[in-house]
Design a protein around this motif. Structure first.
Motif, PDB file in Angstrom:
ATOM      1  N   THR A   1       0.813  -1.220   0.000  1.00  0.00           N
ATOM      2  CA  THR A   1       0.000   0.000   0.000  1.00  0.00           C
ATOM      3  C   THR A   1       0.848   1.272   0.000  1.00  0.00           C
ATOM      4  N   LYS A   2       2.170   1.096   0.150  1.00  0.00           N
ATOM      5  CA  LYS A   2       3.121   2.224   0.166  1.00  0.00           C
ATOM      6  C   LYS A   2       2.821   3.197   1.312  1.00  0.00           C
ATOM      7  N   THR A   3       2.490   2.632   2.476  1.00  0.00           N
ATOM      8  CA  THR A   3       2.196   3.438   3.653  1.00  0.00           C
ATOM      9  C   THR A   3       3.163   3.103   4.773  1.00  0.00           C
ATOM     10  N   GLY A   4       3.265   4.010   5.723  1.00  0.00           N
ATOM     11  CA  GLY A   4       4.098   3.799   6.895  1.00  0.00           C
ATOM     12  C   GLY A   4       3.677   4.744   8.000  1.00  0.00           C
ATOM     13  N   ARG A   5       4.328   4.594   9.143  1.00  0.00           N
ATOM     14  CA  ARG A   5       4.009   5.445  10.294  1.00  0.00           C
ATOM     15  C   ARG A   5       5.276   6.030  10.870  1.00  0.00           C
ATOM     16  N   ILE A   6       5.148   7.220  11.390  1.00  0.00           N
ATOM     17  CA  ILE A   6       6.199   7.816  12.198  1.00  0.00           C
ATOM     18  C   ILE A   6       5.818   7.558  13.645  1.00  0.00           C
ATOM     19  N   CYS A   7       6.751   6.999  14.383  1.00  0.00           N
ATOM     20  CA  CYS A   7       6.472   6.585  15.758  1.00  0.00           C
ATOM     21  C   CYS A   7       7.578   7.059  16.692  1.00  0.00           C
ATOM     22  N   ARG A   8       7.251   7.155  17.950  1.00  0.00           N
ATOM     23  CA  ARG A   8       8.210   7.356  19.023  1.00  0.00           C
ATOM     24  C   ARG A   8       9.220   8.471  18.735  1.00  0.00           C
ATOM     25  N   VAL A   9       8.693   9.677  18.677  1.00  0.00           N
ATOM     26  CA  VAL A   9       9.508  10.877  18.442  1.00  0.00           C
ATOM     27  C   VAL A   9       9.872  11.485  19.792  1.00  0.00           C
ATOM     28  N   LEU A  10      11.158  11.756  19.982  1.00  0.00           N
ATOM     29  CA  LEU A  10      11.622  12.363  21.230  1.00  0.00           C
ATOM     30  C   LEU A  10      12.803  13.268  20.940  1.00  0.00           C
ATOM     31  N   PHE A  11      12.769  14.463  21.533  1.00  0.00           N
ATOM     32  CA  PHE A  11      13.899  15.387  21.446  1.00  0.00           C
ATOM     33  C   PHE A  11      14.421  15.675  22.842  1.00  0.00           C
ATOM     34  N   ALA A  12      15.733  15.854  22.927  1.00  0.00           N
ATOM     35  CA  ALA A  12      16.355  16.246  24.188  1.00  0.00           C
ATOM     36  C   ALA A  12      15.728  17.558  24.639  1.00  0.00           C
ATOM     37  N   GLU A  13      15.559  17.719  25.932  1.00  0.00           N
ATOM     38  CA  GLU A  13      14.901  18.927  26.451  1.00  0.00           C
ATOM     39  C   GLU A  13      15.567  20.201  25.960  1.00  0.00           C
ATOM     40  N   GLU A  14      16.903  20.211  25.905  1.00  0.00           N
ATOM     41  CA  GLU A  14      17.620  21.422  25.487  1.00  0.00           C
ATOM     42  C   GLU A  14      17.466  21.717  24.001  1.00  0.00           C
ATOM     43  N   ALA A  15      16.948  20.771  23.223  1.00  0.00           N
ATOM     44  CA  ALA A  15      16.772  20.968  21.781  1.00  0.00           C
ATOM     45  C   ALA A  15      15.357  21.401  21.420  1.00  0.00           C
ATOM     46  N   ARG A  16      14.462  21.402  22.379  1.00  0.00           N
ATOM     47  CA  ARG A  16      13.057  21.716  22.101  1.00  0.00           C
ATOM     48  C   ARG A  16      12.839  23.222  21.931  1.00  0.00           C
TER      49      ARG A  16
ATOM     50  N   LYS B   1      13.144  25.023  19.248  1.00  0.00           N
ATOM     51  CA  LYS B   1      14.089  25.682  18.336  1.00  0.00           C
ATOM     52  C   LYS B   1      13.799  25.370  16.874  1.00  0.00           C
ATOM     53  N   GLY B   2      12.683  24.683  16.611  1.00  0.00           N
ATOM     54  CA  GLY B   2      12.339  24.337  15.238  1.00  0.00           C
ATOM     55  C   GLY B   2      12.991  23.064  14.733  1.00  0.00           C
ATOM     56  N   HIS B   3      13.761  22.392  15.584  1.00  0.00           N
ATOM     57  CA  HIS B   3      14.434  21.174  15.152  1.00  0.00           C
ATOM     58  C   HIS B   3      13.447  20.057  14.812  1.00  0.00           C
ATOM     59  N   GLY B   4      12.363  19.969  15.558  1.00  0.00           N
ATOM     60  CA  GLY B   4      11.369  18.923  15.302  1.00  0.00           C
ATOM     61  C   GLY B   4      10.781  19.047  13.914  1.00  0.00           C
ATOM     62  N   THR B   5      10.404  20.264  13.546  1.00  0.00           N
ATOM     63  CA  THR B   5       9.836  20.494  12.220  1.00  0.00           C
ATOM     64  C   THR B   5      10.848  20.152  11.134  1.00  0.00           C
TER      65      THR B   5
END
Length: 160
Positions: free
Chosen positions: A78-93, A95-99
């Motif tokens: 089906t050419k599908t997938g999921r993004i799972c279990r996303v975590l950033f270090a507190e000091e990196a939050r 700042k636009g890094h997630g996007t």
């Protein structure tokens, strides 16, 4: 500049460190209820990485690890997938890094793997994550009520 690559066993220490001193609810917030148990261990991360259709990615700013995300449940038919279990270090939050990192991960999924659709689940209380996903282009597709309303969540989708 951010870079993303599949995690190696040597990267697991950073993920474990980001969870040090945190409670079970913190782990559930970013990892859900099924993949990992508190306290997080290298063995759990290794087992997850060995599962078919799962790739744990590390996100770096220069050479410093600042986050992790998984691409999972890849369905070649089906050419599908999921993004799972996303975590950033507190000091990196905040700042636009997630996007930036999620845009790169989505590009990889669409252009390199050939997927046409990605989905993810996010808890309703995690407003900053929801805003990040919306900036990348994800839209709410479904709402799920849980026995404990604190864990109510959305399914979000992004099409190529």
């Amino acid at each position: 500049m951010l870079t993303i690559r599949p995690a190696t066993k040597t990267d697991y220490a950073a993920i474990i460190n980001w969870n040090a001193g945190k409670d079970e609810a913190y782990l559930f917030q970013w990892a859900g209820f099924t993949a990992y148990q508190h306290p997080l261990t290298e063995e759990q991360l290794s087992r997850q990485a060995e599962k078919k259709g799962v790739t744990i990615f590390m996100i770096f700013e220069n050479e410093t690890p600042i986050g992790t995300a998984e691409l999972c449940d890849i369905d070649e038919e089906t050419k599908t997938g999921r993004i799972c279990r996303v975590l950033f270090a507190e000091e990196a939050r905040g700042k636009g890094h997630g996007t930036e990192a999620l845009k790169a991960l989505c590009r990889m999924a669409f252009e390199e793997i050939g997927l046409v659709s990605l989905s993810l689940r996010v808890y309703c209380f995690n407003v900053s994550a929801i805003r990040c996903y919306e900036k990348v282009g994800f839209r709410v597709a479904e709402y799920f009520e849980e026995k404990d309303p604190h864990w109510n969540n959305y399914s979000m989708e992004l099409k190529k």
